[in-house]
Write an enzyme that holds these catalytic residues in place. Structure first.
Site, short mmCIF file in Angstrom:
data_model
loop_
_atom_site.label_atom_id
_atom_site.label_comp_id
_atom_site.label_asym_id
_atom_site.label_seq_id
_atom_site.Cartn_x
_atom_site.Cartn_y
_atom_site.Cartn_z
CB CYS A 122 -0.93 0.03 1.21
SG CYS A 122 -2.02 1.47 1.13
CE LYS A 180 -3.36 -5.52 -4.72
NZ LYS A 180 -4.74 -5.07 -4.48
CB ILE A 191 0.63 -4.33 -10.07
CG1 ILE A 191 -0.31 -3.59 -11.00
CG2 ILE A 191 1.73 -5.04 -10.81
CD1 ILE A 191 0.34 -2.51 -11.88
#
Ligand SMILES: Cc1cc2nc3c(=O)[nH]c(=O)nc-3n(C[C@H](O)[C@H](O)[C@H](O)COP(=O)(O)O)c2cc1C
Length: 305
Positions: A149, A185, A211
């Site tokens: 993130c 991720k 992605i």
């Protein structure tokens, strides 16, 4: 659409991912379909549900403690996509466990739980508790570790940009997740994404999701300042499709790690391109915010029967 002759996969049939069979290969991406609960009353004109044919809902990332997210504005629409700086607003892990996950289970929503933490070692206790709480759930299929993130100050996109950190996060989670799929991720905002994928696989991940958003910035010409108070945001939507395809190709051809492809999918043709490159499944993100039926429509259009 007319399906190409090379197309063989049954996207709405179960397929094996690590220790688990998942119900289908078209998923919704984290953060773009909330916790997967709000659309249950929606019906398309033909009466179908936004969940029809969807193999998994990846829930909004939850963190150990609730977060209010970043200051507004935090979502800007651009010509071909969106720039966001949500900052992981979420109800927190305990609330999610007590109220959200049981509801998803009761409604039969195939679920992959997205988790983020501040340090790699924090993932172990989170996954352990999740497993203790939900091991009997039939519709909970896996965990996606959000290691990418770009909008969180204490992590930032640097958090998951070192292969050694990715490995520590995955190993900490894998130790407590023997019977569910484990996905990492990973960020595209690095020179060599394949090395992150390799580190994740070697530490025990069943696949990587690639992605997450691409670091971007847009300027409000009325003020001469960036739209987002934090200047940078995560760029997503149709504009990033070629970037996502390139990253997936680097992973599949470079290191042979299974990939769930995500980035810029709005139409069945977009999803097909990821499958053509070898992705095992795909996720629909930004398109799902504009049209909550997007993933279901793509699943229906790619069904060979
Ligand atoms: C508003 C918004 C919120 C998002 N929140 C999350 C999140 O909580 N966790 C996560 O892993 N990815 C999050 N993402 C990234 C998406 O899951 C996806 O990886 C990215 O947007 C690229 O796919 P897309 O082009 O189909 O949107 C978010 C994206 C958007 C646009």
């Amino acid at each position: 659409m007319n399906l190409p002759s090379w197309w063989q996969l049954e996207v709405t049939a179960p397929f094996k991912l690590g220790p688990r069979e998942l119900p289908g290969r078209i998923w919704t991406a984290s953060g773009c379909f909330a916790y997967g609960l709000h659309a249950h009353d929606f019906r398309a004109a033909d009466g179908t549900s936004p969940y029809l044919g969807v193999g998994a809902v990846v829930t909004k990332t939850v963190t150990p403690l609730p977060r209010t997210g970043n200051a507004m504005p935090r979502l800007v629409e651009t010509a071909c996509g969106a720039l966001n700086s949500i900052g992981l607003e979420n109800v927190g892990f305990e609330d999610f466990l007590a109220n959200v996950l049981p509801e998803l289970e009761a409604r039969g929503v195939p679920t992959v739980v997205s988790l983020a933490a501040t340090t790699p070692e924090d993932f172990g206790p989170l996954v352990r508790r999740l497993h203790e709480h939900a091991s009997g759930f039939a519709h909970w299929h896996g965990v996606e570790l959000n290691l990418s993130c770009p909008n969180v100050a204490e992590g930032g996109h640097d958090f998951g940009s070192a292969p050694a950190t990715v490995a520590r996060c995955v190993a900490a989670a894998r130790a407590w997740l023997p019977d569910r799929a484990l996905l990492a991720k990973i960020t595209p905002n690095v020179a060599d994404i394949a090395q992150l994928a390799l580190a994740a696989r070697d530490a025990g991940a069943d696949a990587v999701s690639a992605i997450n958003t691409v670091v971007g910035l847009d300027v409000d010409l009325r003020t001469g300042q960036p739209y987002l108070p934090r200047r940078f945001g995560g760029y997503s939507g149709q504009a990033i499709l070629p970037i996502a395809l390139a990253k997936v190709d680097q992973i599949v051809r470079g290191v042979g790690v299974p990939v769930v492809g995500v980035g810029g999918i709005a139409e069945p043709e977009d999803a097909l391109k990821f499958f053509a490159l070898g992705a095992v499944a795909v996720q629909v993100g930004t398109a799902q915010m504009r049209d909550p039926f997007a993933a279901a429509r793509i699943a229906r259009d790619l069904a060979r029967r």
